[in-house]
Write a protein that holds these residues in place. Structure first.
Motif, PDB file in Angstrom:
ATOM      1  N   UNK A   1       1.030  -1.323  -0.011  1.00  0.00           N
ATOM      2  CA  UNK A   1       0.073   0.026   0.027  1.00  0.00           C
ATOM      3  C   UNK A   1       0.895   1.268  -0.002  1.00  0.00           C
ATOM      4  N   UNK A   2       1.736   1.144   0.888  1.00  0.00           N
ATOM      5  CA  UNK A   2       2.676   2.484   0.904  1.00  0.00           C
ATOM      6  C   UNK A   2       3.465   2.651  -0.626  1.00  0.00           C
ATOM      7  N   UNK A   3       3.834   1.469  -1.076  1.00  0.00           N
ATOM      8  CA  UNK A   3       4.318   1.643  -2.553  1.00  0.00           C
ATOM      9  C   UNK A   3       3.306   2.255  -3.483  1.00  0.00           C
ATOM     10  N   UNK A   4       2.148   1.805  -3.458  1.00  0.00           N
ATOM     11  CA  UNK A   4       1.109   2.332  -4.222  1.00  0.00           C
ATOM     12  C   UNK A   4       1.009   3.914  -4.087  1.00  0.00           C
ATOM     13  N   UNK A   5       0.626   4.158  -2.791  1.00  0.00           N
ATOM     14  CA  UNK A   5       0.580   5.595  -2.579  1.00  0.00           C
ATOM     15  C   UNK A   5       1.654   6.531  -2.946  1.00  0.00           C
ATOM     16  N   UNK A   6       2.740   5.946  -2.745  1.00  0.00           N
ATOM     17  CA  UNK A   6       4.008   6.729  -2.955  1.00  0.00           C
ATOM     18  C   UNK A   6       4.179   6.910  -4.273  1.00  0.00           C
ATOM     19  N   UNK A   7       4.080   5.845  -5.227  1.00  0.00           N
ATOM     20  CA  UNK A   7       4.002   5.973  -6.680  1.00  0.00           C
ATOM     21  C   UNK A   7       3.125   6.806  -7.351  1.00  0.00           C
ATOM     22  N   UNK A   8       2.024   6.979  -6.673  1.00  0.00           N
ATOM     23  CA  UNK A   8       0.953   7.743  -7.429  1.00  0.00           C
ATOM     24  C   UNK A   8       1.058   9.047  -7.116  1.00  0.00           C
ATOM     25  N   UNK A   9       1.705   9.188  -5.918  1.00  0.00           N
ATOM     26  CA  UNK A   9       1.672  10.936  -5.274  1.00  0.00           C
ATOM     27  C   UNK A   9       3.142  11.301  -6.173  1.00  0.00           C
ATOM     28  N   UNK A  10       3.966  10.331  -6.209  1.00  0.00           N
ATOM     29  CA  UNK A  10       5.257  10.898  -7.033  1.00  0.00           C
ATOM     30  C   UNK A  10       4.884  11.172  -8.363  1.00  0.00           C
ATOM     31  N   UNK A  11       3.652  10.540  -9.033  1.00  0.00           N
ATOM     32  CA  UNK A  11       3.420  10.673 -10.520  1.00  0.00           C
ATOM     33  C   UNK A  11       2.575  12.034 -10.587  1.00  0.00           C
TER      34      UNK A  11
END
Length: 281
Positions: free
Chosen positions: A78-88
């Motif tokens: 979940x943290x990966x998905x949230x971080x990737x989305x925020x970074x994009x």
């Protein structure tokens, strides 16, 4: 590419399933357009490369909802998905699970406006925003009211286990006046400090209008008297405790709104119970 990606912990699968049903009913979105990996019908296809497909869909989905709970905040995926989305710099709405407040968000997520799944107003807002972003027409609220009530009711009753006995140890916020297990009903006056709270509240609301301030104080005092009546006989203790706790958190210094909110929550509970008892033909 899918339209809606729902990031969540597998431990929140029941909450995610209720939320998905609400979205499907309210927005008429097809199953193949939603990814929610813990819910049947919305999981990854058989044989797919899990990490690769999740990476692509988390970044490419038109809309992204992150269900934020203590479990999801501890999940590497979940943290990966949230971080990737925020970074994009792509669409991302944090949806707070039961018991969480915006203060639970850390790092860059703290700057995002989070909505709560135990607030009907927030969920109506979320549905409207998703419909606008996906360029679709949402159904009338009457169509998805049952699913909305189910989500909010689930969120309200999940804060503590239903088989546990509420005690004063659950209460940690000094502003939760009148929110104790003994108020079901209580022999003590749990609203002893309400007079000072009411005076301060009404003075803030009407600093230069003494007539309205007096009216405000009268309305607040009447609400306190209704709140002192305690639990309605047809509402289970644990349910009433959850309702009282939720309403006190939302309206710590407005007893009139707290009392109104309690009435709305108990009415919603009765409606859900009535529907469960209706025969299925």
């Amino acid at each position: 590419m899918i339209k809606l990606f729902i990031s969540h912990s597998s431990e929140d699968a029941e909450l995610a399933a209720i939320f998905v049903q609400l979205i499907v009913t309210a927005l008429m979105v097809k199953a193949q357009d939603i990814r929610c990996t813990s819910v049947d019908g919305y999981r990854l296809p058989g044989g797919s490369d899990t990490d690769e497909q999740l990476r692509e869909e988390a970044l490419g989905a038109e809309c992204f909802i992150g269900v934020i709970s203590s479990q999801s905040l501890a999940s590497a995926y979940v943290l990966f998905e949230l971080g990737a989305r925020w970074g994009a710099r792509r669409h991302l709405i944090p949806l707070l699970a039961p018991g969480l407040r915006p203060q639970a968000l850390k790092g860059p997520l703290r700057g995002l406006n989070a909505l709560s799944c135990d607030s009907m107003a927030d969920i109506h807002q979320l549905i409207a925003e998703l419909a606008s972003r996906m360029h679709i027409q949402s159904e009338s609220p009457a169509v998805y009211q049952h699913q909305l009530e189910a989500l909010v009711y689930y969120a309200t009753t999940l804060e503590i286990p239903v088989d546990s006995t509420p005690t004063k140890e659950h209460i940690v916020d000094k502003h939760l006046i009148g929110v104790t297990a003994t108020q079901i009903p209580s022999q003590d006056d749990d609203y002893a400090a309400s007079g000072e709270i009411i005076a301060q509240h009404c003075e803030r609301e009407w600093p230069e209008d003494f007539s309205m301030r007096a009216y405000c104080i009268n309305q607040q005092q009447e609400a306190v008297e209704k709140l002192r009546q305690g639990r309605p006989s047809d509402i289970p203790e644990e349910v009433f405790y959850q309702i009282r706790r939720k309403c006190a958190r939302e309206w710590p210094d407005d007893f009139s709104m707290r009392q109104y909110s309690e009435e709305q929550q108990t009415a919603a509970y009765r409606s859900l119970q009535s529907r469960r008892q209706q025969p299925i033909y």
